[in-house]
Design an enzyme around this catalytic site. Structure first.
Site, PDB file in Angstrom:
ATOM      1  N   SER A  64       0.792  -1.230   0.000  1.00 42.22           N
ATOM      2  CA  SER A  64       0.000   0.000   0.000  1.00 42.22           C
ATOM      3  C   SER A  64       0.825   1.280   0.000  1.00 42.22           C
ATOM      4  CB  SER A  64      -0.936   0.007   1.211  1.00 42.22           C
ATOM      5  OG  SER A  64      -0.170  -0.068   2.404  1.00 42.22           O
ATOM      6  N   THR A 166      -1.846   3.451   4.401  1.00 43.91           N
ATOM      7  CA  THR A 166      -1.003   4.605   4.091  1.00 43.91           C
ATOM      8  C   THR A 166      -0.080   4.793   5.270  1.00 43.91           C
ATOM      9  OG1 THR A 166      -2.780   5.730   2.885  1.00 43.91           O
ATOM     10  CG2 THR A 166      -1.095   7.148   3.856  1.00 43.91           C
ATOM     11  N   THR A 184       1.611   6.954   0.049  1.00 45.69           N
ATOM     12  CA  THR A 184       0.727   5.832  -0.254  1.00 45.69           C
ATOM     13  C   THR A 184       0.738   5.508  -1.752  1.00 45.69           C
ATOM     14  OG1 THR A 184      -1.537   5.010   0.065  1.00 45.69           O
ATOM     15  CG2 THR A 184      -1.331   7.252  -0.718  1.00 45.69           C
ATOM     16  N   ARG A 194      -6.736   8.901 -10.312  1.00 49.24           N
ATOM     17  CA  ARG A 194      -7.374   9.149  -9.004  1.00 49.24           C
ATOM     18  C   ARG A 194      -6.294   9.513  -7.974  1.00 49.24           C
ATOM     19  NH1 ARG A 194      -6.749   7.023  -3.563  1.00 49.24           N
ATOM     20  NH2 ARG A 194      -8.716   7.248  -2.480  1.00 49.24           N
ATOM     21  N   VAL A 195      -6.502  10.601  -7.286  1.00 51.22           N
ATOM     22  CA  VAL A 195      -5.602  11.003  -6.207  1.00 51.22           C
ATOM     23  C   VAL A 195      -6.429  11.063  -4.930  1.00 51.22           C
ATOM     24  CG1 VAL A 195      -4.212  12.906  -5.307  1.00 51.22           C
ATOM     25  CG2 VAL A 195      -4.003  12.243  -7.708  1.00 51.22           C
ATOM     26  N   GLY A 196      -5.885  10.496  -3.861  1.00 51.38           N
ATOM     27  CA  GLY A 196      -6.621  10.479  -2.597  1.00 51.38           C
ATOM     28  C   GLY A 196      -6.222  11.615  -1.676  1.00 51.38           C
ATOM     29  N   ASP A 197      -6.423  11.386  -0.398  1.00 48.39           N
ATOM     30  CA  ASP A 197      -6.156  12.424   0.611  1.00 48.39           C
ATOM     31  C   ASP A 197      -4.673  12.608   0.910  1.00 48.39           C
ATOM     32  OD1 ASP A 197      -6.221   9.763   1.677  1.00 48.39           O
ATOM     33  OD2 ASP A 197      -6.191  10.610   3.703  1.00 48.39           O
ATOM     34  N   THR A 217      -5.204   7.893   7.529  1.00 45.81           N
ATOM     35  CA  THR A 217      -5.122   6.706   6.684  1.00 45.81           C
ATOM     36  C   THR A 217      -6.542   6.184   6.501  1.00 45.81           C
ATOM     37  OG1 THR A 217      -4.247   4.465   6.491  1.00 45.81           O
ATOM     38  CG2 THR A 217      -4.615   5.274   8.703  1.00 45.81           C
ATOM     39  N   GLY A 218      -6.741   5.446   5.437  1.00 47.95           N
ATOM     40  CA  GLY A 218      -8.082   4.944   5.162  1.00 47.95           C
ATOM     41  C   GLY A 218      -8.580   5.432   3.817  1.00 47.95           C
TER      42      GLY A 218
HETATM   43  N1  GLY Z   1      -5.588   7.196   2.157  1.00 50.86           N
HETATM   44  C1  GLY Z   1      -5.067   6.750   0.963  1.00 50.86           C
HETATM   45  C2  GLY Z   1      -5.930   6.898  -0.197  1.00 50.86           C
HETATM   46  O1  GLY Z   1      -7.150   6.884  -0.066  1.00 50.86           O
HETATM   47  O2  GLY Z   1      -5.438   7.024  -1.287  1.00 50.86           O
END
Ligand code: GLY
Length: 301
Positions: A64, A166, A184, A194-197, A217-218
């Protein structure tokens, strides 16, 4: 809304020594310990945070984060990371970077060598190459095999499966300087682009040198709509302990989102200026790592 579904301890604990490093998941412990070694060897708190996260990024068995991370839906590993240094509230970030094993170090280079905060995609990779980072294939044979199986089955991976861990790692130096980082490979088999938090300042990470630092994380979508880490720091500013600040952030996110807390799959860690630390999560106990001289362990929120 039920408060009982939030997993957190009843109160935050205080580190008796500095520096202190707090990070997400079981794999945070060796990362924290690498951070501590770097600091005790003469590195700054920022050097230490970067070093710890690099250890996790280099671990091919970790699916991850960094090298060996799960790829996107097209079989390409796209990495997200950010770093913050408390003095001056400095920040650097990369989103969706490909073929670069240490996005945390590229994020630091963005912070220190450009007038910008965030670079994404091909621009981020071009910058990394210009800075001397090597281009390498980050998709391991194991992850390629699993991705092929996923593609054959055309399976939709539900958020909440083991697919979004993460590393967020925050630290405080002996002089009270704070720093943090987050890295991450994001949601497994995500839509390309796609980009996350994690690379979003205030979402996956926030460091306020007056107050404290927090990381997430999550499922990124359930953090980044709410500036989750910034919210944790703001609750600490209002006087909540790190533990309570994390728990209150989750309660507020759940209230605004409307779904049951257990459907959100999010967790926060926090560390304040006094060296108090804490965490909270929506699952059945969230493991996080705490390390300071004479102590290193995995705690359960
Ligand atoms: N927290 C990592 C993601 O959702 O990409």
């Amino acid at each position: 809304m039920s408060r009982t579904l939030i997993h957190s301890q009843s109160h935050s604990q205080v580190a008796t020594e500095r520096p202190v490093f707090v990070s997400t998941w079981n794999f945070g412990k060796p990362a924290n310990e690498a951070s501590l070694r770097k600091y005790q060897g003469g590195g700054s708190i920022l050097d230490a945070v970067e070093e710890g996260i690099r250890l996790t990024e280099a671990d091919k068995s970790n699916a991850s984060v960094g090298d060996g991370g799960k790829p996107n839906a097209e079989g390409k590993v796209q990495l997200d990371a950010c770093i913050m240094h408390g003095p001056g509230t400095k920040a650097g970030s990369v989103g969706g970077i490909e073929d670069i094993a240490h996005p945390i170090s590229v994020a630091r280079a963005v912070m220190e060598k450009t007038p910008h905060v965030m670079l994404v995609g091909q621009g981020a990779k071009k910058f990394a190459l210009e800075q001397g980072f090597a281009s390498e294939n980050l998709l391991t044979a194991k992850q390629r095999k699993e991705w092929r199986a996923w593609r054959r089955e055309k399976r939709k991976m539900e958020a909440g499966e083991n697919n979004h861990d993460t590393i967020a790692l925050v630290g405080i130096a002996a002089d009270g300087t704070l720093a943090g980082g987050c890295s991450t490979s994001g949601l497994a088999y995500k839509m390309p682009g796609r980009v996350g938090d994690s690379p979003i300042i205030g979402s996956g990470l926030y460091v306020d040198n007056e107050i404290g630092a927090a990381g997430a994380t999550g499922v990124g979508e359930n953090v980044m709509r709410f500036c989750g880490s910034f919210m944790v720091v703001e609750y600490m500013r209002q006087g909540l302990s790190p533990e309570e600040a994390c728990a209150e952030t989750i309660r507020r996110i759940a209230r605004l989102d409307g779904r049951p807390i257990e459907d959100l799959h999010i967790n926060f860690i926090a560390l304040n200026k006094k060296g108090q630390f804490g965490a909270a999560g929506t699952g059945n106990g969230f493991p996080y790592a705490v390390t300071y001289p004479g102590f290193s362990d995995i705690l359960q929120s």
